[in-house]
Design an enzyme around this catalytic site. Structure first.
Site, short mmCIF file in Angstrom:
data_model
loop_
_atom_site.label_atom_id
_atom_site.label_comp_id
_atom_site.label_asym_id
_atom_site.label_seq_id
_atom_site.Cartn_x
_atom_site.Cartn_y
_atom_site.Cartn_z
N ASN A 9 0.86 -1.19 0.00
CA ASN A 9 0.00 0.00 0.00
C ASN A 9 0.90 1.24 0.00
O ASN A 9 1.48 1.57 1.02
CB ASN A 9 -0.90 -0.04 1.25
N TRP A 10 0.99 1.87 -1.16
CA TRP A 10 1.90 3.04 -1.28
C TRP A 10 1.32 4.29 -0.63
O TRP A 10 2.01 5.28 -0.48
CB TRP A 10 2.19 3.33 -2.75
N LYS A 11 0.05 4.27 -0.33
CA LYS A 11 -0.63 5.45 0.24
C LYS A 11 -0.41 6.65 -0.70
O LYS A 11 -0.39 6.48 -1.91
CB LYS A 11 -0.15 5.70 1.67
N HIS A 93 -9.52 0.86 5.04
CA HIS A 93 -8.22 1.10 5.68
C HIS A 93 -8.43 2.08 6.83
O HIS A 93 -9.25 3.00 6.73
CB HIS A 93 -7.21 1.66 4.67
N GLU A 95 -6.88 4.55 7.82
CA GLU A 95 -6.71 5.98 7.49
C GLU A 95 -7.95 6.53 6.79
O GLU A 95 -8.29 7.70 6.95
CB GLU A 95 -5.44 6.16 6.64
N GLU A 165 -4.93 -4.88 10.78
CA GLU A 165 -3.89 -3.86 10.91
C GLU A 165 -4.14 -3.05 12.19
O GLU A 165 -4.95 -2.12 12.19
CB GLU A 165 -3.93 -2.91 9.72
N GLY A 171 2.72 2.54 10.50
CA GLY A 171 3.62 3.66 10.27
C GLY A 171 4.35 4.12 11.52
O GLY A 171 4.99 5.18 11.53
N SER A 211 3.85 -1.91 10.23
CA SER A 211 5.30 -1.93 10.40
C SER A 211 5.92 -3.30 10.08
O SER A 211 6.90 -3.70 10.70
CB SER A 211 5.69 -1.46 11.80
N GLY A 232 2.96 -1.16 4.18
CA GLY A 232 2.95 0.26 3.84
C GLY A 232 4.37 0.73 3.50
O GLY A 232 4.89 0.49 2.41
N GLY A 233 5.03 1.36 4.47
CA GLY A 233 6.34 1.98 4.27
C GLY A 233 7.35 1.08 3.56
O GLY A 233 8.05 1.53 2.64
P1 PGA Z 1 3.02 0.39 7.51
O1 PGA Z 1 1.52 0.54 6.92
O2 PGA Z 1 3.55 -0.91 6.96
O3 PGA Z 1 3.76 1.59 7.00
O4 PGA Z 1 2.90 0.37 8.99
C1 PGA Z 1 0.66 -0.55 6.77
C2 PGA Z 1 -0.65 -0.11 6.18
O5 PGA Z 1 -1.17 0.94 6.58
O6 PGA Z 1 -1.22 -0.79 5.31
#
Ligand code: PGA
Length: 248
Positions: A9-11, A93, A95, A165, A171, A211, A232-233
């Protein structure tokens, strides 16, 4: 058996040039055939990435509309996503839930719209820190699933994908311990068994997100009820992302 999946997930990261460069880097990687690999770039890069893509990975969107078409400014429909090569979408998600006030009811309508259109999705769930600290995480996640997902029939949910998650691990660099991840995943599987029976429950992939990185992916993926990860990251660099895929 549940399909193994590693999704990135590149956001809201990367511009066009970086997205195309990463696509080329992923094209050059030998990806594990047993693992379904999906990238969720910013939606406007799905088309150019799809045109450049040669590797064995899919492209998806981080969000999509619960409506078919029409006057919905700023929204993207499933058929539009499919018309540029996108095959799957994220739903719920944390967010989107937090910053875009996506309610359980809205997420339920996205689930129904995806099912009606035969469009694959990953349904995201997870508790915030305050809930974890008060010991209410199981009840919280169960409610999220009951409110937006468990109304589906066994046929409709069969082969589906859930991503657990924990919000406090997204993050932040703080990863759920292997015990915390397996405990939640085991519970999700048992709720699926209660509602849909063992065969369907065992056919649903439950991904961990928060993470997850090359240094902890192997341990997390070795949990019996963890069927992969939503990254994510660490999905923003092809080397890290493919190292996570190779962790299987
Ligand atoms: P993260 O994000 O790996 O940067 O913690 C995961 C996600 O939100 O899908």
């Amino acid at each position: 058996m549940a399909q193994k999946i590693v999704a990135g997930n590149w956001k809201m990261n990367h511009d066009l040039e970086q997205s195309l460069q990463l696509t080329e880097e992923l094209n050059a990687k030998q990806l594990d055939e047993d693992v379904r690999v999906i990238i969720f770039p910013p939606a406007l890069f799905v088309q150019p990435m799809s045109a450049l893509k040669e590797g064995d990975f899919e492209l998806g969107v981080q969000n999509f509309s619960q409506n078919t078409d029409g006057a919905y400014t700023g929204e993207i429909s499933i058929s539009q996503v499919e018309s540029v090569g996108g095959t799957v979408g994220l739903i719920g998600h944390s967010e989107r839930r937090a910053y875009h006030a996506e309610s359980s009811e809205l997420l339920k309508s996205k689930v129904d719209h995806a099912v009606a259109n035969n469009f694959d999705f990953i349904f995201c769930c997870g508790e915030p820190l305050s809930v974890r600290e008060s010991g209410g995480e199981l009840a919280f996640v169960k409610k999220q699933l009951q409110e937006s997902l468990f109304h589906l029939t066994a046929n409709q949910i069969d082969g589906g994908v859930i991503a657990y998650e924990p919000v406090w691990a997204i993050g932040t660099g703080v990863t759920a311990s292997v015990e915390q991840a397996e405990d939640m995943h085991k519970n999700i599987r048992s709720w699926l068994v209660e509602v849909y029976g063992t065969a369907v429950a065992n056919n649903i992939s439950i991904l961990y997100g928060g993470s997850c990185k090359p240094s902890n992916a192997k341990e997390l993926f070795s949990c019996p009820n963890v069927d992969g990860g939503l990254i994510g990251g660490a999905s923003l660099k092809a080397t890290d992302f493919s190292a996570i895929i190779q962790s299987y």
